[in-house]
Design a protein around this motif. Structure first.
Motif, mmCIF file in Angstrom:
data_model
loop_
_atom_site.group_PDB
_atom_site.id
_atom_site.type_symbol
_atom_site.label_atom_id
_atom_site.label_comp_id
_atom_site.label_asym_id
_atom_site.label_seq_id
_atom_site.Cartn_x
_atom_site.Cartn_y
_atom_site.Cartn_z
ATOM 1 N N SER A 192 4.936 20.444 7.237
ATOM 2 C CA SER A 192 4.521 20.210 8.611
ATOM 3 C C SER A 192 5.066 18.895 9.114
ATOM 4 O O SER A 192 5.498 18.031 8.347
ATOM 5 C CB SER A 192 2.995 20.199 8.694
ATOM 6 N N LEU A 193 5.057 18.725 10.422
ATOM 7 C CA LEU A 193 5.540 17.487 11.038
ATOM 8 C C LEU A 193 4.709 16.295 10.570
ATOM 9 O O LEU A 193 5.236 15.218 10.324
ATOM 10 C CB LEU A 193 5.474 17.619 12.564
ATOM 11 N N ILE A 194 3.412 16.495 10.437
ATOM 12 C CA ILE A 194 2.541 15.408 9.977
ATOM 13 C C ILE A 194 2.904 15.008 8.554
ATOM 14 O O ILE A 194 2.968 13.817 8.231
ATOM 15 C CB ILE A 194 1.061 15.837 10.060
ATOM 16 N N SER A 195 3.165 16.014 7.707
ATOM 17 C CA SER A 195 3.548 15.702 6.328
ATOM 18 C C SER A 195 4.858 14.941 6.288
ATOM 19 O O SER A 195 5.030 13.996 5.514
ATOM 20 C CB SER A 195 3.675 16.990 5.517
ATOM 21 N N LYS A 196 5.794 15.333 7.139
ATOM 22 C CA LYS A 196 7.067 14.634 7.197
ATOM 23 C C LYS A 196 6.876 13.206 7.670
ATOM 24 O O LYS A 196 7.471 12.260 7.134
ATOM 25 C CB LYS A 196 8.014 15.371 8.149
ATOM 26 N N GLN A 197 6.019 13.048 8.673
ATOM 27 C CA GLN A 197 5.765 11.714 9.198
ATOM 28 C C GLN A 197 5.092 10.842 8.141
ATOM 29 O O GLN A 197 5.424 9.662 7.983
ATOM 30 C CB GLN A 197 4.892 11.806 10.440
ATOM 31 N N LEU A 198 4.148 11.412 7.397
ATOM 32 C CA LEU A 198 3.495 10.678 6.318
ATOM 33 C C LEU A 198 4.498 10.265 5.251
ATOM 34 O O LEU A 198 4.436 9.154 4.699
ATOM 35 C CB LEU A 198 2.384 11.527 5.706
ATOM 36 N N GLU A 199 5.435 11.136 4.964
ATOM 37 C CA GLU A 199 6.462 10.818 3.973
ATOM 38 C C GLU A 199 7.303 9.624 4.430
ATOM 39 O O GLU A 199 7.610 8.728 3.641
ATOM 40 C CB GLU A 199 7.349 12.037 3.745
ATOM 41 N N LEU A 200 7.655 9.619 5.725
ATOM 42 C CA LEU A 200 8.429 8.495 6.264
ATOM 43 C C LEU A 200 7.625 7.206 6.224
ATOM 44 O O LEU A 200 8.157 6.130 5.908
ATOM 45 C CB LEU A 200 8.863 8.810 7.699
ATOM 46 N N PHE A 201 6.337 7.309 6.553
ATOM 47 C CA PHE A 201 5.473 6.128 6.517
ATOM 48 C C PHE A 201 5.373 5.571 5.092
ATOM 49 O O PHE A 201 5.409 4.356 4.886
ATOM 50 C CB PHE A 201 4.082 6.472 7.041
ATOM 51 N N ARG A 202 5.228 6.471 4.118
ATOM 52 C CA ARG A 202 5.141 6.029 2.725
ATOM 53 C C ARG A 202 6.428 5.331 2.290
ATOM 54 O O ARG A 202 6.394 4.303 1.601
ATOM 55 C CB ARG A 202 4.866 7.230 1.811
ATOM 56 N N THR A 203 7.562 5.907 2.681
ATOM 57 C CA THR A 203 8.847 5.296 2.324
ATOM 58 C C THR A 203 8.981 3.908 2.938
ATOM 59 O O THR A 203 9.389 2.945 2.272
ATOM 60 C CB THR A 203 10.009 6.186 2.800
ATOM 61 N N LYS A 204 8.622 3.797 4.219
ATOM 62 C CA LYS A 204 8.704 2.503 4.892
ATOM 63 C C LYS A 204 7.743 1.502 4.265
ATOM 64 O O LYS A 204 8.081 0.325 4.078
ATOM 65 C CB LYS A 204 8.402 2.673 6.379
ATOM 66 N N HIS A 205 6.538 1.981 3.939
ATOM 67 C CA HIS A 205 5.550 1.104 3.316
ATOM 68 C C HIS A 205 6.038 0.607 1.962
ATOM 69 O O HIS A 205 5.880 -0.566 1.624
ATOM 70 C CB HIS A 205 4.228 1.851 3.152
ATOM 71 N N GLN A 206 6.663 1.501 1.176
ATOM 72 C CA GLN A 206 7.170 1.108 -0.135
ATOM 73 C C GLN A 206 8.284 0.080 0.001
ATOM 74 O O GLN A 206 8.366 -0.880 -0.779
ATOM 75 C CB GLN A 206 7.687 2.341 -0.885
#
Length: 229
Positions: A46-60
């Protein structure tokens, strides 16, 4: 032209609209249930899952940057503390003998070195410290002419001739060293810090702390040499 053709939007228009209305999906949550974005692995998410993945990558990435800055700060603190110990050791010395002894001790304990050599270029023949003074025309100094001329520390593996001049019988044990020129108006000399570890002093090491070290030691030597005049 039909109504469907008139109202049809292309990809760029849709993207532009969503950029201007980032809260669009908050008002149309039902669309998220039907929308899927291809995942690199081949699965649909889902779009939300994709967005969460991007947020996690940026956070890392941000966390990694923060950890790198913390490591640099710790290294700087450790270097500052070592320089502080060196300064105190030099100030506590009341003679050249004390200075050499204190220097050897603090370099071994705080800088993890195995060998220390000091050569003061001055025509003084008698000294309680063996091989401390070197005549200005001593043949062995030719191996350090570039270092003295450039007045910049040099790190790496010394040549055999350099190691023999500095460390004498221990020359073959020195696998890497830092050679620090002490070039002042009132003093010319060399300070060498050696290690049995080939990687301890490598050519790409920064010279800032080494230069400061030579200034601290050289300045104290100048003061103590006045007692011999």
């Amino acid at each position: 032209m039909s109504d469907q053709q008139q109202t049809q939007l292309d990809d760029d228009q849709v993207a532009a609209y969503l950029q201007l209305h980032p809260d669009f999906f908050q008002d149309h949550l039902d669309l998220l249930e039907r929308m899927h974005i291809p995942h690199p692995s081949g699965n649909a998410i889902s779009l939300i899952s994709k967005q969460l993945e991007l947020f996690r990558t940026k956070h890392q990435e941000q966390e990694n940057q923060l950890n790198a800055l913390i490591d640099i700060a710790r290294e700087n603190d450790a270097a500052f503390n070592r320089m502080h110990e060196l300064t105190l050791a030099m100030l506590e010395a009341n003679s050249l003998e004390d200075a050499i002894a204190n220097l050897s001790e603090v370099l071994a304990e705080c800088f993890l070195t195995d060998f220390v050599a000091v050569k003061i270029i001055m025509p003084i023949s008698e000294s309680p410290i063996s091989n401390l003074f070197v005549e200005p025309n001593a043949p062995g100094l030719q191996h350090f002419s570039n270092i003295l001329q450039e007045n910049q520390p040099k790190c790496g593996r010394p040549t055999l001739a350099q190691a023999q001049f500095l460390f004498g019988e221990a020359a073959n044990e020195v696998k890497s060293c830092a050679i620090l020129p002490m070039v002042f108006t009132q003093l010319d000399g060399l300070l060498a810090i050696g290690s049995r570890d080939e990687g301890r002093f490598h050519y790409s090491m920064g010279s800032l702390f080494l230069t400061q070290m030579s200034e601290i030691i050289g300045t104290r030597f100048i003061s103590l040499l006045r007692h011999l005049e």
